[in-house]
Design a protein around this motif. Structure first.
Motif, PDB file in Angstrom:
ATOM      1  N   SER A 109      79.763 -29.756 -64.955  1.00  0.00           N
ATOM      2  CA  SER A 109      80.538 -28.787 -65.611  1.00  0.00           C
ATOM      3  C   SER A 109      81.080 -28.070 -64.399  1.00  0.00           C
ATOM      4  N   GLN A 110      80.499 -27.685 -63.400  1.00  0.00           N
ATOM      5  CA  GLN A 110      81.130 -27.298 -62.234  1.00  0.00           C
ATOM      6  C   GLN A 110      82.242 -27.985 -61.355  1.00  0.00           C
ATOM      7  N   GLY A 111      81.979 -29.332 -61.575  1.00  0.00           N
ATOM      8  CA  GLY A 111      83.130 -30.286 -61.062  1.00  0.00           C
ATOM      9  C   GLY A 111      84.213 -30.068 -61.889  1.00  0.00           C
ATOM     10  N   ALA A 112      84.159 -30.006 -63.291  1.00  0.00           N
ATOM     11  CA  ALA A 112      85.220 -29.925 -63.992  1.00  0.00           C
ATOM     12  C   ALA A 112      86.108 -28.605 -63.781  1.00  0.00           C
ATOM     13  N   ALA A 113      85.089 -27.620 -63.525  1.00  0.00           N
ATOM     14  CA  ALA A 113      85.890 -26.301 -63.369  1.00  0.00           C
ATOM     15  C   ALA A 113      86.442 -26.220 -62.187  1.00  0.00           C
ATOM     16  N   LEU A 114      86.077 -26.743 -61.115  1.00  0.00           N
ATOM     17  CA  LEU A 114      86.752 -27.099 -59.817  1.00  0.00           C
ATOM     18  C   LEU A 114      88.090 -27.627 -60.148  1.00  0.00           C
ATOM     19  N   ASP A 115      87.849 -28.756 -60.769  1.00  0.00           N
ATOM     20  CA  ASP A 115      89.248 -29.583 -61.109  1.00  0.00           C
ATOM     21  C   ASP A 115      90.206 -28.669 -61.680  1.00  0.00           C
ATOM     22  N   LYS A 116      89.575 -28.053 -63.051  1.00  0.00           N
ATOM     23  CA  LYS A 116      90.594 -27.231 -63.589  1.00  0.00           C
ATOM     24  C   LYS A 116      91.393 -25.752 -63.049  1.00  0.00           C
ATOM     25  N   TYR A 117      90.439 -25.234 -62.178  1.00  0.00           N
ATOM     26  CA  TYR A 117      90.966 -24.011 -61.732  1.00  0.00           C
ATOM     27  C   TYR A 117      91.238 -23.821 -60.270  1.00  0.00           C
ATOM     28  N   ALA A 118      91.023 -24.864 -59.574  1.00  0.00           N
ATOM     29  CA  ALA A 118      91.381 -25.086 -57.943  1.00  0.00           C
ATOM     30  C   ALA A 118      93.015 -24.831 -57.911  1.00  0.00           C
ATOM     31  N   LYS A 119      93.471 -24.452 -56.705  1.00  0.00           N
ATOM     32  CA  LYS A 119      94.875 -24.329 -56.322  1.00  0.00           C
ATOM     33  C   LYS A 119      95.218 -25.676 -56.245  1.00  0.00           C
ATOM     34  N   LYS A 120      96.421 -25.841 -56.777  1.00  0.00           N
ATOM     35  CA  LYS A 120      97.211 -27.395 -56.813  1.00  0.00           C
ATOM     36  C   LYS A 120      98.373 -27.282 -55.992  1.00  0.00           C
ATOM     37  N   THR A 121      98.704 -28.493 -55.389  1.00  0.00           N
ATOM     38  CA  THR A 121     100.072 -28.481 -54.675  1.00  0.00           C
ATOM     39  C   THR A 121     101.031 -29.027 -55.794  1.00  0.00           C
ATOM     40  N   ARG A 122     102.274 -28.542 -55.654  1.00  0.00           N
ATOM     41  CA  ARG A 122     103.355 -28.857 -56.562  1.00  0.00           C
ATOM     42  C   ARG A 122     103.557 -30.281 -56.703  1.00  0.00           C
ATOM     43  N   LEU A 123     103.649 -30.758 -55.572  1.00  0.00           N
ATOM     44  CA  LEU A 123     104.047 -32.246 -55.412  1.00  0.00           C
ATOM     45  C   LEU A 123     103.058 -33.266 -56.089  1.00  0.00           C
ATOM     46  N   TRP A 124     101.804 -33.081 -55.881  1.00  0.00           N
ATOM     47  CA  TRP A 124     101.129 -34.049 -56.290  1.00  0.00           C
ATOM     48  C   TRP A 124     100.180 -33.570 -57.322  1.00  0.00           C
TER      49      TRP A 124
END
Length: 339
Positions: A109-124
């Protein structure tokens, strides 16, 4: 520019020893403003409110905001650092597989939350900058599950805490030699943060009276170094619990600070430290797809396994044994992922 940092299990005793050091600049620097996000379960929120009040009462100039929450969508949003301390503890009568099953649910659950809400780079659309440290036990396998549940975050950004074991080994050698712990470098913790871990001093150096000696030459007791020393480090956590009726907190918090400070600032030239990191199968015969503790050097917030160290038969057998335990843990935990 301020950094946003999450600590889970924030109402617990490790966090209570940890948060002050982070907030006053001991980890990320005396010029780094911090936003602290504190996550715990709903029954602990009243306790967490007290922790927040204490942090406020410290009047720390670097602490810009404290956000207590029991919601993952709040806790995991736009983080720079996540320190995952909270986990299901092993209770009387609980088998290890039951502990793994409970923690798979938490760290999935926490890994999925990290994946969903983490800051993403626009390029990748990748969250390449966040650093994730897993402390909650079983730390290596919990870390692997979190990493597998966060595909947008490079696995190299995940690590688990074996610095406490590293510090314990360093301290044992220092006390034996009658020198400060700062005079001991390059001990290694191989493998799992468990009683199968292998504290290795074959590459350790000890500064005695201005001269740097190999650990075996400094200690002059091979029997102790290949016997009691290893078991003392392996069983140190249990010894602390037996003595104080609680698990390690102050020393665990110090180890977390050491671990994150080295990621942030790098390791000293000629020194390496121990971290549980992702194995690609290319170092020391360790199987791929494990979080295994290796000796690492860190530069520019990037760790690199110290390859090419000579490994004797004694060491290899112990390294293989702890790897076998991790493979069994991984396979059991992964079997629960689809459930």
């Amino acid at each position: 520019m301020q950094s946003t940092l999450l600590v889970t299990g924030a109402a617990g005793q490790i966090a209570y020893s940890l948060l002050f050091s982070i907030a006053k600049g001991d980890v990320f620097g005396k010029d780094q403003p911090i936003i602290l996000v504190l996550l715990d379960i709903p029954p602990m929120m009243t306790v967490l409110d007290g922790v927040v009040m204490e942090l406020q009462d410290c009047a720390l100039p670097l602490l810009k905001e404290v956000i207590p929450t029991d919601k993952e969508e709040v806790a995991f949003k736009d983080l720079d650092v996540a320190i995952l301390v909270g986990s299901m503890p092993r209770r009387d009568g609980m088998e290890r597989k039951d502990l793994l099953k409970a923690n798979v649910a938490i760290f999935k659950s926490q890994g999925a939350a990290l994946d969903k809400y983490a800051k993403k780079t626009r390029l990748w659309e990748r969250a390449v900058n966040i650093q994730v440290l897993v402390v909650g036990n079983p730390a290596n396998t919990n870390c692997l599950i979190a990493a597998k549940s966060a595909p947008s975050i490079p696995k190299e950004n995940f690590s688990c805490l074996t610095r406490l074991d590293h510090n314990r080994a360093r301290s044992q050698v220092a006390m034996r030699c009658g020198v400060p712990a700062s005079h001991v470098k390059n001990v290694i913790i191989w493998g799992n943060h468990s009683s199968t871990q292998y504290p290795d001093v074959h590459h350790c150096k000890v500064n005695m009276s201005g001269s740097e000696l190999a650990c075996f030459d400094a200690v002059k007791d091979d029997k102790w170094l290949t016997g009691e020393f290893i078991s003392t480090v392996q069983q140190r956590g249990a010894a602390v619990i037996k003595a104080r009726k609680l698990s390690s907190a102050m020393s665990a918090a110090k180890a977390i600070c050491d671990h994150m400070r080295d990621i942030w600032s790098g390791t000293a030239e000629g020194e390496f430290i121990s971290m549980g990191v992702y194995s690609t199968g290319n170092s020391y015969g360790v199987a791929e797809d494990l979080i295994y503790s290796f000796p690492v050097e860190i530069k520019n917030k990037t760790w690199k396994i110290v390859d090419g160290l000579t490994i004797n038969k004694f060491s290899q057998e112990k390294m293989d044994a702890t790897a076998a335990e991790l493979i069994e843990e991984r396979d059991t935990a992964v079997s629960y992922l689809a459930v």
